[in-house]
Scaffold this active site. Structure first.
Site, mmCIF file in Angstrom:
data_model
loop_
_atom_site.group_PDB
_atom_site.id
_atom_site.type_symbol
_atom_site.label_atom_id
_atom_site.label_comp_id
_atom_site.label_asym_id
_atom_site.label_seq_id
_atom_site.Cartn_x
_atom_site.Cartn_y
_atom_site.Cartn_z
ATOM 1 N N ARG A 206 -5.872 -2.847 5.976
ATOM 2 C CA ARG A 206 -5.503 -2.052 7.147
ATOM 3 C C ARG A 206 -4.688 -2.930 8.094
ATOM 4 O O ARG A 206 -4.983 -4.111 8.269
ATOM 5 C CB ARG A 206 -6.746 -1.515 7.865
ATOM 6 C CG ARG A 206 -7.499 -0.427 7.091
ATOM 7 C CD ARG A 206 -6.700 0.866 7.077
ATOM 8 N NE ARG A 206 -7.392 1.960 6.404
ATOM 9 C CZ ARG A 206 -7.221 2.289 5.128
ATOM 10 N NH1 ARG A 206 -6.395 1.572 4.377
ATOM 11 N NH2 ARG A 206 -7.865 3.309 4.610
ATOM 12 N N HIS B 43 3.195 0.354 1.988
ATOM 13 C CA HIS B 43 1.888 0.968 1.734
ATOM 14 C C HIS B 43 1.809 1.524 0.306
ATOM 15 O O HIS B 43 1.465 2.694 0.087
ATOM 16 C CB HIS B 43 1.598 2.080 2.752
ATOM 17 C CG HIS B 43 0.127 2.324 2.948
ATOM 18 N ND1 HIS B 43 -0.426 2.614 4.175
ATOM 19 C CD2 HIS B 43 -0.906 2.323 2.065
ATOM 20 C CE1 HIS B 43 -1.738 2.788 4.045
ATOM 21 N NE2 HIS B 43 -2.044 2.618 2.762
#
Length: 311
Positions: free
Chosen positions: A226, A274
């Site tokens: 994250r 991502h």
């Protein structure tokens, strides 16, 4: 009894998941109406993504569980209208992808591959070969399903793997630490750090200037976990000052990463969009079917989110 299962996610996800979910339900013997349009009062289960159409769960008066398609639940865990069990996605297909991504980048740094791949210009760059993996300390922050999988894969390659979690853990082949002192021990003299923690108030900026300074000088960071796990300004300072040699980042505080963000132009940062791992529709559908079978049998759901912990 026929169950009503509402699919509440983006339309493109429905196109991806409809057939795998129907197949998984059939294999599991689940008799269900699966649709994107079911009256809330009739819904038994919701297959859910937080970017979908449902934000208020109050009308779902007979809801038995919300089955998330996402591994991360930080955007939904504090929704006051969601009182039914919330189950995060733990997909073995996603785990395999994450293990491949983390292992690939650790090996890339271990073998100094960037130097040779970029140097195809006729210059013979003589130097020493990489040390053995057993002589490299790799620290994995987070020992959940993803972190433990990555740590064990690296341990099988003979890296000296240390893992850290907030509470005590045991992972075969991995030296496990917990607590604040354990975090310092895990990071101390680490050649590489991989971050695989959830995004919670307790994990924000877990890798800050003080903790980066514990690593071996010239170390490497990979973050597929994250974005808020790393203090961005401290990371840039550590790269500029030579404490860190390079960082590969797949997740960010704001996504997509803004065009003017300093990470894009920094010569010691690799940005990936991502893509380290994503939920696989086929295997994720099997996980969802498994949870529905458990629920209908009166058994505890798997991967239920601890609301207090945030994951």
């Amino acid at each position: 009894m026929t169950l009503n299962v509402l699919f509440a996610a983006q339309p493109k996800s429905w196109a991806e998941y409809e057939a795998p979910l129907r197949s998984a339900f059939a294999k599991a013997g689940i008799d269900a109406v699966l649709s994107t349009d079911i009256a809330p009062a009739d819904v038994d289960y919701i297959v859910y993504a937080p970017n979908g159409p449902v934000t208020d769960f109050t009308p779902f008066t007979k809801l038995k569980a919300v089955l998330s398609l996402w591994a991360g639940v930080e955007t939904m865990v504090h929704n006051p209208t969601l009182t039914a069990p919330l189950c995060r996605m733990v997909d073995h297909g996603l785990t395999e992808s994450m293990v491949e991504w983390v292992t690939g980048h650790v090996l890339r740094y271990h073998l100094d591959m960037d130097r040779f791949v970029a140097g195809q210009d006729g210059v013979w760059r003589a130097g020493t070969a990489a040390p053995l993996a057993r002589d490299r300390k790799v620290c994995v922050l987070g020992l959940g399903v993803l972190g433990a999988g990555c740590a064990q894969a690296l341990a099988r390659l003979n890296f000296d793997v240390h893992g850290w979690a907030r509470g005590p853990k045991t992972v075969d082949g991995v030296t496990c630490h917990h607590g604040e002192d354990g975090l310092k021990d895990a990071l101390r003299d680490a050649d590489m750090v991989a971050l695989l923690l959830p995004d919670t108030a307790a994990t924000e900026n877990v890798l800050n200037a003080e903790r980066m300074a514990l690593m071996r000088r010239g170390g490497f960071v990979v973050n597929p976990g994250r974005g808020p796990l790393i203090d961005d300004a401290a990371l840039i300072a550590a790269l500029d000052g030579g404490q860190l040699a390079h960082a590969t980042l797949d997740v960010f505080r704001v996504e997509p990463l803004p065009e003017d963000h300093p990470f894009w132009a920094h010569p010691k940062v690799t940005v990936t969009p991502h893509i380290a791992a994503e939920t696989k529709a086929t295997t994720a559908s099997e996980v969802i079917a498994e949870n529905i079978v458990l629920g209908e049998a009166g058994q505890p759901f798997v991967h239920v989110v601890d609301r207090a912990a945030g994951y």
